[in-house]
Design a protein around this motif. Sequence first.
Motif, PDB file in Angstrom:
ATOM      1  N   GLN A 148     -21.800 -87.101 -84.453  1.00 60.94           N
ATOM      2  CA  GLN A 148     -20.735 -86.109 -84.678  1.00 60.94           C
ATOM      3  C   GLN A 148     -21.052 -84.700 -84.196  1.00 60.94           C
ATOM      4  O   GLN A 148     -20.190 -84.055 -83.597  1.00 60.94           O
ATOM      5  CB  GLN A 148     -20.354 -86.106 -86.159  1.00 60.94           C
ATOM      6  N   GLY A 236     -14.270 -76.344 -90.491  1.00 66.58           N
ATOM      7  CA  GLY A 236     -13.481 -77.568 -90.652  1.00 66.58           C
ATOM      8  C   GLY A 236     -11.983 -77.266 -90.764  1.00 66.58           C
ATOM      9  O   GLY A 236     -11.153 -77.990 -90.224  1.00 66.58           O
ATOM     10  N   GLY A 240      -9.242 -78.657 -88.342  1.00 65.63           N
ATOM     11  CA  GLY A 240      -8.090 -79.365 -88.897  1.00 65.63           C
ATOM     12  C   GLY A 240      -6.772 -78.763 -88.434  1.00 65.63           C
ATOM     13  O   GLY A 240      -5.806 -79.471 -88.160  1.00 65.63           O
TER      14      GLY A 240
ATOM     15  N   MET B   1     -30.339 -77.995 -90.664  1.00 63.32           N
ATOM     16  CA  MET B   1     -29.513 -78.849 -89.802  1.00 63.32           C
ATOM     17  C   MET B   1     -28.783 -79.892 -90.633  1.00 63.32           C
ATOM     18  O   MET B   1     -27.672 -80.280 -90.332  1.00 63.32           O
ATOM     19  CB  MET B   1     -30.377 -79.510 -88.727  1.00 63.32           C
ATOM     20  N   LYS B   4     -25.687 -78.587 -92.119  1.00 58.52           N
ATOM     21  CA  LYS B   4     -24.726 -78.383 -91.041  1.00 58.52           C
ATOM     22  C   LYS B   4     -24.085 -79.722 -90.639  1.00 58.52           C
ATOM     23  O   LYS B   4     -22.897 -79.812 -90.392  1.00 58.52           O
ATOM     24  CB  LYS B   4     -25.423 -77.760 -89.838  1.00 58.52           C
ATOM     25  N   ARG B   5     -24.931 -80.750 -90.632  1.00 60.47           N
ATOM     26  CA  ARG B   5     -24.427 -82.088 -90.272  1.00 60.47           C
ATOM     27  C   ARG B   5     -23.376 -82.550 -91.280  1.00 60.47           C
ATOM     28  O   ARG B   5     -22.347 -83.110 -90.914  1.00 60.47           O
ATOM     29  CB  ARG B   5     -25.605 -83.060 -90.191  1.00 60.47           C
ATOM     30  N   LEU B   7     -21.550 -80.609 -93.037  1.00 58.54           N
ATOM     31  CA  LEU B   7     -20.372 -79.758 -92.821  1.00 58.54           C
ATOM     32  C   LEU B   7     -19.542 -80.300 -91.665  1.00 58.54           C
ATOM     33  O   LEU B   7     -18.314 -80.355 -91.715  1.00 58.54           O
ATOM     34  CB  LEU B   7     -20.851 -78.342 -92.503  1.00 58.54           C
ATOM     35  N   ILE B   8     -20.253 -80.721 -90.613  1.00 58.88           N
ATOM     36  CA  ILE B   8     -19.554 -81.269 -89.453  1.00 58.88           C
ATOM     37  C   ILE B   8     -18.828 -82.556 -89.825  1.00 58.88           C
ATOM     38  O   ILE B   8     -17.692 -82.780 -89.452  1.00 58.88           O
ATOM     39  CB  ILE B   8     -20.554 -81.495 -88.290  1.00 58.88           C
ATOM     40  N   GLY B   9     -19.518 -83.380 -90.644  1.00 61.36           N
ATOM     41  CA  GLY B   9     -18.885 -84.610 -91.097  1.00 61.36           C
ATOM     42  C   GLY B   9     -17.594 -84.337 -91.845  1.00 61.36           C
ATOM     43  O   GLY B   9     -16.569 -84.948 -91.579  1.00 61.36           O
ATOM     44  N   ALA B  11     -15.857 -81.629 -91.691  1.00 61.80           N
ATOM     45  CA  ALA B  11     -14.912 -80.978 -90.778  1.00 61.80           C
ATOM     46  C   ALA B  11     -14.121 -82.026 -90.010  1.00 61.80           C
ATOM     47  O   ALA B  11     -12.906 -81.945 -89.876  1.00 61.80           O
ATOM     48  CB  ALA B  11     -15.651 -80.067 -89.802  1.00 61.80           C
ATOM     49  N   LEU B  12     -14.855 -83.030 -89.542  1.00 61.79           N
ATOM     50  CA  LEU B  12     -14.185 -84.089 -88.783  1.00 61.79           C
ATOM     51  C   LEU B  12     -13.234 -84.886 -89.673  1.00 61.79           C
ATOM     52  O   LEU B  12     -12.126 -85.221 -89.258  1.00 61.79           O
ATOM     53  CB  LEU B  12     -15.232 -85.027 -88.171  1.00 61.79           C
ATOM     54  N   GLY B  14     -11.631 -83.784 -92.083  1.00 64.66           N
ATOM     55  CA  GLY B  14     -10.429 -82.950 -92.220  1.00 64.66           C
ATOM     56  C   GLY B  14      -9.553 -83.020 -90.991  1.00 64.66           C
ATOM     57  O   GLY B  14      -8.337 -83.134 -91.073  1.00 64.66           O
ATOM     58  N   ALA B  15     -10.207 -82.985 -89.839  1.00 64.46           N
ATOM     59  CA  ALA B  15      -9.455 -83.016 -88.588  1.00 64.46           C
ATOM     60  C   ALA B  15      -8.733 -84.349 -88.446  1.00 64.46           C
ATOM     61  O   ALA B  15      -7.591 -84.402 -87.995  1.00 64.46           O
ATOM     62  CB  ALA B  15     -10.393 -82.803 -87.406  1.00 64.46           C
ATOM     63  N   ILE B  16      -9.421 -85.417 -88.861  1.00 58.76           N
ATOM     64  CA  ILE B  16      -8.826 -86.742 -88.715  1.00 58.76           C
ATOM     65  C   ILE B  16      -7.641 -86.892 -89.667  1.00 58.76           C
ATOM     66  O   ILE B  16      -6.617 -87.457 -89.322  1.00 58.76           O
ATOM     67  CB  ILE B  16      -9.905 -87.827 -88.965  1.00 58.76           C
ATOM     68  N   ALA B  18      -5.870 -84.473 -90.501  1.00 54.31           N
ATOM     69  CA  ALA B  18      -4.893 -83.655 -89.780  1.00 54.31           C
ATOM     70  C   ALA B  18      -3.738 -83.202 -90.657  1.00 54.31           C
ATOM     71  O   ALA B  18      -2.612 -83.125 -90.217  1.00 54.31           O
ATOM     72  CB  ALA B  18      -4.379 -84.416 -88.549  1.00 54.31           C
ATOM     73  N   LEU B  20      -3.623 -80.302 -91.995  1.00 57.34           N
ATOM     74  CA  LEU B  20      -3.526 -78.850 -91.968  1.00 57.34           C
ATOM     75  C   LEU B  20      -2.495 -78.411 -90.941  1.00 57.34           C
ATOM     76  O   LEU B  20      -1.431 -78.962 -90.849  1.00 57.34           O
ATOM     77  CB  LEU B  20      -4.908 -78.253 -91.658  1.00 57.34           C
ATOM     78  N   GLY B  21      -2.817 -77.472 -90.134  1.00 53.29           N
ATOM     79  CA  GLY B  21      -1.832 -76.996 -89.168  1.00 53.29           C
ATOM     80  C   GLY B  21      -1.534 -75.548 -89.449  1.00 53.29           C
ATOM     81  O   GLY B  21      -1.673 -75.083 -90.573  1.00 53.29           O
ATOM     82  N   PHE B  22      -1.168 -74.852 -88.416  1.00 51.59           N
ATOM     83  CA  PHE B  22      -0.973 -73.412 -88.541  1.00 51.59           C
ATOM     84  C   PHE B  22       0.353 -73.070 -89.194  1.00 51.59           C
ATOM     85  O   PHE B  22       0.530 -72.000 -89.691  1.00 51.59           O
ATOM     86  CB  PHE B  22      -1.013 -72.755 -87.167  1.00 51.59           C
TER      87      PHE B  22
END
Lengths: 259, 87
Positions: A148, A236, A240, B1, B4-5, B7-9, B11-12, B14-16, B18, B20-22
């Motif tokens: 990731q 994140g 998102g 690290m 951070k890893r 956090l990245i997990g 974050a992803l 959250g992105a998946i 999806a 959210l949105g502006f």
Amino acid sequence: MSAAPALASLQALFARAVVAGEDEAVLAHLAGDPETARRRLGLYRRAILANQAGALRAAFPVVARLVGEGFFDEAARRYGEASPPARADLNRHGESFPAFLSGYPHAASMPWLADVARLEWAAHESLMAADEAPLDFDALARVEAAGQPCLRFRLHPSLRLVRSAWPVLAIWEANQPGRDGTPDREEGADDVLAWREAGRLRYALLAPREAAFVEALARGETLAEAAGEGEPWDFGTMLGRLAGAGLLCAFSRGAAAPP
Amino acid sequence: MNSKRLLIGSALAGAIAAGLGFAQAALADDAKEKCYGIAKAGQNDCGTATHSCAGLAKKDNAPDEWKYVAKGTCTKLGGKLKPPAGK
């Protein structure tokens, strides 16, 4: 009238006459009364410059409103002479107009003007950019934890980021139709993200590190690189938001940025 | 690290999701959008629409002094905008 040159060189002479006002060379090849021919060249010249100014006014309506008609037309004329359109599509005329404005001595009292122009060009380009579907989120979900941090993303073609030391978004909003030009804020360094969604321009004001994050992703940096060193922060939410707005279009793992 | 890893997990994740949105965050006021896209579409024929009287004036536009003086809504900004720090 001297011997007729090849069509291409005659066209080049004609272009010099209408773009740079150098009439004499082409006049030597035009039939009839030279004074009439000169007047007719002038018609072409002014029609072309007026078309260029019109195209600039369509791309930079806020700059035009900020400075007024006379100022804008003269700046457009000088810009058109210095940087004639490189392509037949006049929608593409004006890419370097913000840079022209930043060096235009008569705009020196408006140091924010060039940044407002950059924002307008970003919006203009965003509206004309290609469409692209969002990435396959199921595939993204299958990326194992170890891979990731090395993910890279390709962002949507309509995405533009304008970073300014001035409150450019407040100025831009205040000069939309129906507003009187008085901005809501007078201070601020605006980082504006612009993109197109369902055919309409969208925009959002970002915090500086959010803007740096988007900038880094756009450069093809990995997620870990884009998140930056130092104090962990909530990138994140930003990721998102990008996903939610359909702005993540492809991903790849490892060394290379997605095609 | 490691943190951070993590956090990245998340974050992803959250992105998946999806979710959210502006729109909710920055564009709550829909009126701000106006009909920018529509206005732009109407201007796209600028090449023909501006084949104008301006272009047919009798003389080349001589640069006059008044064309160097900004007279638009920039006056509403007055001297109120402060130069950014470090400039």
